[in-house]
Write an enzyme that holds these catalytic residues in place. Structure first.
Site, mmCIF file in Angstrom:
data_model
loop_
_atom_site.group_PDB
_atom_site.id
_atom_site.type_symbol
_atom_site.label_atom_id
_atom_site.label_comp_id
_atom_site.label_asym_id
_atom_site.label_seq_id
_atom_site.Cartn_x
_atom_site.Cartn_y
_atom_site.Cartn_z
ATOM 1 N N GLU A 15 0.942 -1.248 0.058
ATOM 2 C CA GLU A 15 -0.023 0.067 -0.107
ATOM 3 C C GLU A 15 0.831 1.340 -0.011
ATOM 4 O O GLU A 15 1.943 1.323 0.715
ATOM 5 C CB GLU A 15 -0.872 -0.072 1.240
ATOM 6 N N GLY A 106 -14.445 5.732 5.196
ATOM 7 C CA GLY A 106 -13.608 7.047 5.565
ATOM 8 C C GLY A 106 -14.070 7.384 6.913
ATOM 9 O O GLY A 106 -15.153 7.139 7.366
ATOM 10 N N ASP A 107 -12.986 8.277 7.506
ATOM 11 C CA ASP A 107 -13.187 9.059 8.666
ATOM 12 C C ASP A 107 -13.846 10.391 8.501
ATOM 13 O O ASP A 107 -13.759 10.988 7.416
ATOM 14 C CB ASP A 107 -12.140 8.774 9.443
ATOM 15 N N TYR A 145 -11.737 -5.518 10.214
ATOM 16 C CA TYR A 145 -10.768 -4.913 11.518
ATOM 17 C C TYR A 145 -10.679 -6.334 12.530
ATOM 18 O O TYR A 145 -11.760 -6.590 13.310
ATOM 19 C CB TYR A 145 -11.846 -4.096 12.180
HETATM 20 P P1 FAD Z 1 -17.579 1.044 7.318
HETATM 21 O O1 FAD Z 1 -17.600 -0.492 6.860
HETATM 22 O O2 FAD Z 1 -18.817 1.794 6.931
HETATM 23 O O3 FAD Z 1 -17.707 0.808 8.874
HETATM 24 C C1 FAD Z 1 -17.706 1.831 10.003
HETATM 25 C C2 FAD Z 1 -18.638 1.501 11.321
HETATM 26 O O4 FAD Z 1 -19.745 1.075 10.866
HETATM 27 C C3 FAD Z 1 -18.131 0.154 11.585
HETATM 28 O O5 FAD Z 1 -18.196 0.176 13.193
HETATM 29 C C4 FAD Z 1 -19.277 -0.919 11.128
HETATM 30 O O6 FAD Z 1 -19.332 -2.023 12.169
HETATM 31 C C5 FAD Z 1 -20.187 -0.146 11.145
HETATM 32 N N1 FAD Z 1 -21.032 -0.406 9.743
HETATM 33 C C6 FAD Z 1 -20.793 -0.940 8.675
HETATM 34 N N2 FAD Z 1 -21.638 -1.079 7.694
HETATM 35 C C7 FAD Z 1 -22.777 -0.635 8.277
HETATM 36 C C8 FAD Z 1 -24.176 -0.489 8.013
HETATM 37 N N3 FAD Z 1 -24.706 -0.943 6.708
HETATM 38 N N4 FAD Z 1 -25.022 -0.028 9.006
HETATM 39 C C9 FAD Z 1 -24.872 0.275 10.321
HETATM 40 N N5 FAD Z 1 -23.314 0.158 10.504
HETATM 41 C C10 FAD Z 1 -22.441 -0.203 9.575
HETATM 42 N N6 FAD Z 1 -8.962 5.785 5.164
HETATM 43 C C11 FAD Z 1 -9.232 6.809 4.216
HETATM 44 O O7 FAD Z 1 -9.365 7.982 4.391
HETATM 45 N N7 FAD Z 1 -8.392 6.495 2.912
HETATM 46 C C12 FAD Z 1 -7.706 5.249 2.807
HETATM 47 O O8 FAD Z 1 -7.329 5.272 1.651
HETATM 48 C C13 FAD Z 1 -8.084 4.081 3.770
HETATM 49 N N8 FAD Z 1 -7.531 2.830 3.389
HETATM 50 C C14 FAD Z 1 -7.835 1.897 4.282
HETATM 51 C C15 FAD Z 1 -7.468 0.694 3.893
HETATM 52 C C16 FAD Z 1 -7.536 -0.400 4.887
HETATM 53 C C17 FAD Z 1 -7.197 -1.860 4.456
HETATM 54 C C18 FAD Z 1 -8.469 -0.065 6.105
HETATM 55 C C19 FAD Z 1 -8.816 -1.159 7.130
HETATM 56 C C20 FAD Z 1 -8.883 1.187 6.486
HETATM 57 C C21 FAD Z 1 -8.647 2.149 5.571
HETATM 58 N N9 FAD Z 1 -8.944 3.654 5.989
HETATM 59 C C22 FAD Z 1 -8.814 4.562 4.803
HETATM 60 C C23 FAD Z 1 -9.596 3.740 6.950
HETATM 61 C C24 FAD Z 1 -11.258 3.590 6.885
HETATM 62 O O9 FAD Z 1 -11.684 4.566 6.209
HETATM 63 C C25 FAD Z 1 -11.668 3.881 8.311
HETATM 64 O O10 FAD Z 1 -11.267 3.028 9.330
HETATM 65 C C26 FAD Z 1 -13.284 4.519 8.513
HETATM 66 O O11 FAD Z 1 -13.491 4.499 9.977
HETATM 67 C C27 FAD Z 1 -14.053 3.240 8.395
HETATM 68 O O12 FAD Z 1 -13.968 2.954 7.004
HETATM 69 P P2 FAD Z 1 -15.016 1.374 6.595
HETATM 70 O O13 FAD Z 1 -14.984 1.348 5.210
HETATM 71 O O14 FAD Z 1 -14.581 0.239 7.291
HETATM 72 O O15 FAD Z 1 -16.426 1.868 6.937
#
Ligand code: FAD
Length: 284
Positions: A15, A106-107, A145
């Site tokens: 990455e 994303g955050d 996670y």
């Molecule tokens: P989600 O899958 O939406 O999850 C977030 C929270 O919501 C979790 O607690 C989950 O349990 C819950 N959830 C999921 N789906 C639902 C639903 N349908 N209804 C209700 N709750 C739900 N960040 C960046 O800004 N740029 C990047 O390039 C980047 N790359 C990453 C690469 C990897 C491999 C990882 C693990 C993380 C990366 N991140 C990146 C960080 C990521 O954006 C953050 O961890 C963010 O807080 C969550 O993104 P997610 O897609 O996992 O969210």
């Protein structure tokens, strides 16, 4: 190759992140040139949570795909995006031949208000995955996670949403960084029991400076085992020793994962090709 990975039980990927300044692009390309000589299955490129650096992500992914002829995966976050914003980026990716995205929520960006965050168009990665599957031809991977997402109410609920991502079309998962393989083994078993059948790739971040523990790692919410904390305490003021010990820790983690049949490895290589090549040379 990325596409073959779904049927294999091992792979190696890296990455990278886009440079902050325009002037640093040529350095970034040199870094990618070096990384590609290590023959990874793919290189993924991060994306700003607010979509701020989307053009840079596309440009770098295109370089990986078209100049280096290595498969590229573009990360794509949706927290601050409209459907039109997402389509603009995916059209650009498809135009340059990048076929695979890591679909993420994303955050919350610093400049986004709580109200904007609450009213976001894509509430979760699941919504983005559904949208991408309906509106594009891209292959989709998603995050997972091993120690649960910090916002998740429980590991069971986090894994249930992971299953939803798979049901919506995610073909592979890449894990958040972790430092205790036992956490990953336990997580994979629970995910499989919950019906996850696609590859789960282990995300490994080498810790080469004690400062990383305070920044990147805290942000990711990963716990730091005593063994790694002791390394940082012992070598925190000795950069060369810290680097060697951190690299050795990552190598041991990877070799243990492979020995236990978890052969899909993604190295958060922090744009450091020398470190990455040292790790690759020591992987059994
Ligand atoms: P989600 O899958 O939406 O999850 C977030 C929270 O919501 C979790 O607690 C989950 O349990 C819950 N959830 C999921 N789906 C639902 C639903 N349908 N209804 C209700 N709750 C739900 N960040 C960046 O800004 N740029 C990047 O390039 C980047 N790359 C990453 C690469 C990897 C491999 C990882 C693990 C993380 C990366 N991140 C990146 C960080 C990521 O954006 C953050 O961890 C963010 O807080 C969550 O993104 P997610 O897609 O996992 O969210």
């Amino acid at each position: 190759m990325l596409k073959d990975m779904f049927d294999r039980d091992s792979s190696l990927s890296f990455e990278v992140f886009p440079p902050k300044k325009e002037a640093d692009f040529s350095d970034c390309f040199k870094i990618l040139d070096s990384l590609s000589t290590l023959s990874p299955d793919f290189i993924s490129v991060t994306y700003g949570a607010g979509g701020s650096n989307s053009k840079k992500t596309v440009e770098i992914a295109s370089y990986i795909q078209n100049t280096l002829h290595t498969d590229a995966m573009a990360h794509l976050t949706c927290v601050g995006s409209s459907e039109a914003d997402i389509l603009q980026v995916t059209n650009e990716l498809e135009k340059v031949g990048v076929e695979h995205v890591l679909a993420l929520r994303g955050d919350k960006p610093r400049d986004m208000s709580e109200e904007q965050f609450e009213k976001r168009i894509f509430p979760h990665a699941t919504d983005l995955i559904h949208f991408l599957n309906t509106n594009t031809n891209l292959d989709i991977s998603a995050s997972c996670y091993p120690e649960k997402h910090p916002e998740a109410i429980s590991m069971d609920s986090d894994i249930a949403f992971m299953k939803m991502k798979q049901d919506m079309g995610a073909k592979m998962f890449i894990s958040q960084l972790f430092f205790d393989n036992t956490d990953f083994y336990r997580f994979v078993e629970r995910a499989k029991n919950a019906g996850i059948t696609v590859p789960i790739v282990a995300g490994i971040m080498p810790i080469t400076s004690a400062r990383q523990i305070g920044s990147t790692v805290t942000l990711a919410g990963s716990s730091v085992p005593k063994k790694l904390a002791d390394i940082c305490a012992k070598y925190g003021d000795q950069p060369d020793e810290m680097r060697s010990a951190g690299i050795e820790y990552a190598i041991n983690q990877i070799n243990d994962l492979k020995k236990c049949g978890m052969g899909h490895i993604h190295i958060y290589c922090m744009n450091k090709p020398k470190m990455t090549s040292e790790i690759c040379a020591a992987i059994k």
